[in-house]
Each structure stands twice: as C-alpha cells, then as structure tokens.
Design a protein around this motif. Structure first.
Motif, PDB file in Angstrom:
ATOM      1  N   LEU A   8     -11.579  -9.791 -25.515  1.00 16.79           N
ATOM      2  CA  LEU A   8     -10.867  -8.586 -25.938  1.00 16.79           C
ATOM      3  C   LEU A   8      -9.365  -8.832 -25.996  1.00 16.79           C
ATOM      4  O   LEU A   8      -8.687  -8.387 -26.916  1.00 16.79           O
ATOM      5  N   ASP A   9      -8.851  -9.528 -24.985  1.00 18.63           N
ATOM      6  CA  ASP A   9      -7.426  -9.851 -24.924  1.00 18.63           C
ATOM      7  C   ASP A   9      -7.228 -10.893 -23.840  1.00 18.63           C
ATOM      8  O   ASP A   9      -7.733 -10.734 -22.724  1.00 18.63           O
ATOM      9  N   ALA A  10      -6.478 -11.939 -24.153  1.00 16.47           N
ATOM     10  CA  ALA A  10      -6.271 -13.016 -23.184  1.00 16.47           C
ATOM     11  C   ALA A  10      -5.595 -12.506 -21.913  1.00 16.47           C
ATOM     12  O   ALA A  10      -5.800 -13.055 -20.823  1.00 16.47           O
ATOM     13  N   GLY A  11      -4.797 -11.441 -22.041  1.00 19.91           N
ATOM     14  CA  GLY A  11      -4.112 -10.902 -20.877  1.00 19.91           C
ATOM     15  C   GLY A  11      -5.054 -10.306 -19.851  1.00 19.91           C
ATOM     16  O   GLY A  11      -4.672 -10.117 -18.687  1.00 19.91           O
TER      17      GLY A  11
ATOM     18  N   ALA B  58     -11.439  -1.551 -20.264  1.00 19.59           N
ATOM     19  CA  ALA B  58     -10.448  -2.514 -20.741  1.00 19.59           C
ATOM     20  C   ALA B  58      -9.983  -2.166 -22.146  1.00 19.59           C
ATOM     21  O   ALA B  58      -8.795  -2.287 -22.465  1.00 19.59           O
ATOM     22  N   ARG B  59     -10.894  -1.710 -22.991  1.00 16.76           N
ATOM     23  CA  ARG B  59     -10.512  -1.298 -24.350  1.00 16.76           C
ATOM     24  C   ARG B  59      -9.574  -0.095 -24.304  1.00 16.76           C
ATOM     25  O   ARG B  59      -8.604  -0.011 -25.069  1.00 16.76           O
ATOM     26  N   VAL B  60      -9.870   0.846 -23.408  1.00 14.15           N
ATOM     27  CA  VAL B  60      -8.994   2.010 -23.257  1.00 14.15           C
ATOM     28  C   VAL B  60      -7.619   1.570 -22.771  1.00 14.15           C
ATOM     29  O   VAL B  60      -6.585   2.014 -23.285  1.00 14.15           O
ATOM     30  N   ALA B  61      -7.588   0.689 -21.773  1.00 15.01           N
ATOM     31  CA  ALA B  61      -6.310   0.220 -21.231  1.00 15.01           C
ATOM     32  C   ALA B  61      -5.500  -0.512 -22.288  1.00 15.01           C
ATOM     33  O   ALA B  61      -4.267  -0.360 -22.360  1.00 15.01           O
ATOM     34  N   LEU B  62      -6.165  -1.288 -23.118  1.00 17.05           N
ATOM     35  CA  LEU B  62      -5.468  -1.979 -24.210  1.00 17.05           C
ATOM     36  C   LEU B  62      -4.851  -0.970 -25.172  1.00 17.05           C
ATOM     37  O   LEU B  62      -3.723  -1.147 -25.642  1.00 17.05           O
TER      38      LEU B  62
ATOM     39  N   ASN C 219     -13.603   9.908 -15.732  1.00 19.33           N
ATOM     40  CA  ASN C 219     -14.404   9.353 -14.651  1.00 19.33           C
ATOM     41  C   ASN C 219     -13.997   7.940 -14.255  1.00 19.33           C
ATOM     42  O   ASN C 219     -14.487   7.412 -13.251  1.00 19.33           O
ATOM     43  N   HIS C 220     -13.121   7.304 -15.049  1.00 23.69           N
ATOM     44  CA  HIS C 220     -12.742   5.920 -14.771  1.00 23.69           C
ATOM     45  C   HIS C 220     -11.221   5.746 -14.761  1.00 23.69           C
ATOM     46  O   HIS C 220     -10.698   4.691 -15.112  1.00 23.69           O
TER      47      HIS C 220
ATOM     48  N   ILE D  17      -6.375  -1.826 -14.648  1.00 20.94           N
ATOM     49  CA  ILE D  17      -6.304  -2.816 -15.725  1.00 20.94           C
ATOM     50  C   ILE D  17      -4.953  -2.736 -16.428  1.00 20.94           C
ATOM     51  O   ILE D  17      -4.310  -3.754 -16.707  1.00 20.94           O
ATOM     52  N   LEU D  18      -4.501  -1.515 -16.680  1.00 19.89           N
ATOM     53  CA  LEU D  18      -3.225  -1.320 -17.369  1.00 19.89           C
ATOM     54  C   LEU D  18      -2.063  -1.869 -16.543  1.00 19.89           C
ATOM     55  O   LEU D  18      -1.102  -2.405 -17.098  1.00 19.89           O
ATOM     56  N   ALA D  19      -2.159  -1.763 -15.222  1.00 20.77           N
ATOM     57  CA  ALA D  19      -1.097  -2.278 -14.361  1.00 20.77           C
ATOM     58  C   ALA D  19      -0.932  -3.783 -14.513  1.00 20.77           C
ATOM     59  O   ALA D  19       0.169  -4.318 -14.338  1.00 20.77           O
TER      60      ALA D  19
END
Length: 393
Positions: free
Chosen positions: A131-134, A157-161, A188-189, A196-198
C-alpha cells in the motif's frame, strides 16, 4: 546419567522448558520475535541460560536432578541445547543441559508453536507495505496490532494514507468515499488509524477531543438544549423545550434571570416551573454549549451535578469560564441524607481543583480521601424528589 540413590526434599527451582517458554513468550508479546524474524538485528542466535543442579544437589537430590535432565530430552522443537559437565571432582562427571539455544527468531517462534501466526504476519506486512512503503515502519513498530486486526488493519492503513494526503478535507466524515470503508469503520478503529497516521506523518499533531475536527473534517456543531421553566417566556406558546446550536445560544442573550444547568436528562425534564428561569441540559463534561455565552455573567447560574470527584471537576471547569456559578444539592448534608443510594465511582479524579469554594473543596477532598467510603458516588438522579424540591432555590 546413571541411576544413583536420591535424597528426599522439595524440587529445587531449576529451569524447566515451561520457564524458557515464558521468557520467549515475553519476546513474542513485545513484538520482538516478529520484528527479528522480518528484519534481523543480531539478537540471534539467542542463548537462554538454564539454572541446573549443582554438584551438591546431584549428591543430595540425584533422582530429582535426573528427572529434571530427562525433561529436556529430546530438546524442544526449535532449539538446541548446550551442556556442561558437573560433579567431576565429587560424585563423577554428569552432563547437564546448561542453555537453550535458538539459532534464529523463526526457530524461537517454532518453539512457541506460533509458526502459523508468524506466516500470517509475514503476508500481512507484505500487503501493507504494498500500500505504501512508509507503512513498513508501522508494521515493525506494532506487529501484534497488525496480526490482531488483520484485514481491518489493511483497511485502517488505507484510511490513514488518505488522512495523511488530505489533512484538511473540509467535508463531513460521513462523506469519506473510500471503497469498502464506511463511517462506522472509522469510528470503531480510531485509535488504530491514528496510530498508523502517527508513523506516516509524525510531524502532524493529533490533538483535540473531537475526532472529526482533529482530522480537518467538518463536525456537527455543539448544541444546547433548554427548557423554559416559565412558560410565558417560551418563544412560541407550548414550545418550552428547545434545542439550538451553541453559537446561537452564545450570540443571543435570553431574557431570563436564572439558569439551572444539570447533567441528568430526567432531572432536566422534571425541574418544576419557576419564574424567569431556564433549565439547561449539560450532559456531563459536555457543557461546551454554554462555555462561550458571555451574557451569562448577568444571569444567576446554578449547577447541579453528581456528588463525586468528577461532578466537582465539571463544576470547577464550568466555574473557570463563569466564576459566579453556584452549586446546588452538592453538599455533605445531601450526601449523608442519601446513604442508602451511595454507589461507587469507577475511576475517581485526583485533579487539583482551583475554582471550588471552601465547603465544596472540603467535600471534594473527603471524596478523594475515601473519608466516608472508597470511591464514593451519589448520582443526582437518585436524590429523593421531596428533598430536591425543598432545596431548590
């Protein structure tokens, strides 16, 4: 080891396979083993020393020592054993296990019987990295979280991206359009997404109580619910229970002399008629609706909350904005008169409060000190109504 007579006694604390398993489980539960299996840092080969019988113990508790040595035969799956010779100068040389050695993190995982979980993590980390190397950094930082949430972690992870790429979307959270993602999933998450965003955007502060506003979304405005206890003041005959935005409440002074704000809805609805008086439903710490109403300085404001540490904390915060607020039915006399209704406060506050008067502070300190009962709480809705009516101003 050849059989010899043994002495009686309690089995000494020699290291068992179960003890080594406990140590390895700590490494698993910290995420260390999954990280090491994915990106080795040199921790393995790992040698876990075993406490084994001494020469004296071989002489006095030989049968127990022999049984202990037998418990290590064969070596548990995933590890090899280092041995040491003991007792050569006393009872004769005896070869005993001295350490369990794991050649790699994967071997230690095999020892724990968690190979399937490790394989699942490997697959999930591969997919999250695609999804993303990060996201590799997050997978290594929180491997057990990735394993626990599985497919949901990939969705998070998709939402955080998306959040990282759109720091100020300027839409309502409900309008978020990502395939397979609905608003309830985000609600709920939230902790998972923020974690993940952090990692993806460490420079981005994640502060504020309102989750939507924290991420740049529009949020429903704070609202204030009021009851005109003087029906003659209702904006329209019969319309004495009204809800409005906090901004409207703050911007338009109401023609009343007194306000009673309470946290409990039933008490709010049951307050009796009173001339030029307005009831306001506060809802616990949700008094933000009246915080910015500067016109309240010209009105008598009464606050009625639970008699517990959080009730006084809310009063303290409300009074920090409106210093003239008076508390009602939050005194020791009311507390002691309702002993049959005392309950327990799950998580008491221990905050230092600076806006209480002397009697309020005395009761607050008594609650913190468990003077009457540990974690004492008297909920406002449990007060006898005849007691309430006799003491309402």
């Amino acid at each position: 080891m050849a059989a010899k007579p043994s002495g009686a006694g309690k089995a000494p604390a020699w290291t068992t396979p179960a003890d080594v398993r406990t140590a390895s489980l700590r490494a698993w539960n910290s995420g260390e083993l999954l990280r090491e299996a994915a990106l080795p840092t040199g921790l393995h080969p790992r040698r876990r020393a075993l406490k084994h019988p001494s020469a004296t113990q071989l002489r006095t508790d030989y049968a127990l020592a022999a049984a202990w040595a037998a418990s290590w035969v064969p070596a548990p799956q995933g590890c090899s054993l280092d041995h040491v010779s003991v007792g050569a100068s006393t009872i004769g040389a005896n070869t005993l296990p001295a350490a369990a050695v794991f050649a790699s993190a994967s071997d230690e995982i095999l020892f724990l019987g968690l190979g399937r979980e490790s394989a699942k993590f490997t697959e999930l980390s591969r997919r999250v990295t695609e999804l993303d190397a990060g996201l590799t950094a997050w997978a290594m930082l929180r491997p057990l979280e990735l394993l626990k949430y599985g497919e949901d972690a990939l969705t998070a992870a998709r939402v955080a991206l998306w959040f990282a790429a759109n720091p100020a979307p300027g839409i309502y959270l409900r309008q978020l359009s990502l395939p397979g993602v609905h608003t309830k999933f985000v609600e709920n998450h939230r902790r998972l997404i923020d974690g993940i965003l952090a990692v993806l955007a460490p420079e981005r502060p994640l502060v504020g109580k309102n989750y939507a506003r924290r991420h740049g979304f529009h949020a429903a405005p704070d609202r204030v619910r009021v009851r005109y206890l003087d029906s003659a003041q209702a904006p329209v005959p019969g319309m004495d229970d009204v809800e409005m935005t906090a901004a409207a409440f703050a911007a338009h002074p109401l023609d009343v002399d007194r306000i009673i704000t309470t946290e409990n809805l039933i008490n709010f609805l049951a307050l009796p008629p009173a001339p030029r008086t307005l009831a306001v439903f506060g809802g616990g710490y949700g008094f933000e609706g009246i915080r910015d109403a500067a016109w309240l300085k010209d009105v008598e404001v009464l606050y009625w909350g639970d008699i517990d540490t959080h009730g006084f904390h809310i009063l303290d915060q409300l009074r920090s904005h409106h210093p003239h607020v008076h508390s009602i039915l939050m005194d020791e006399e009311t507390l002691l008169a309702h002993r049959d209704f005392w309950g327990r406060e799950a998580l008491p506050s221990h905050a230092v409060l600076t806006h209480l008067d002397a009697s309020e502070n005395t009761l607050y300190e008594a609650l913190k000190a468990s003077t009457h009962q540990p974690q004492l709480r008297l909920e406002q809705e449990l007060l006898r109504w005849d007691w309430v009516l006799a003491r309402l101003p």
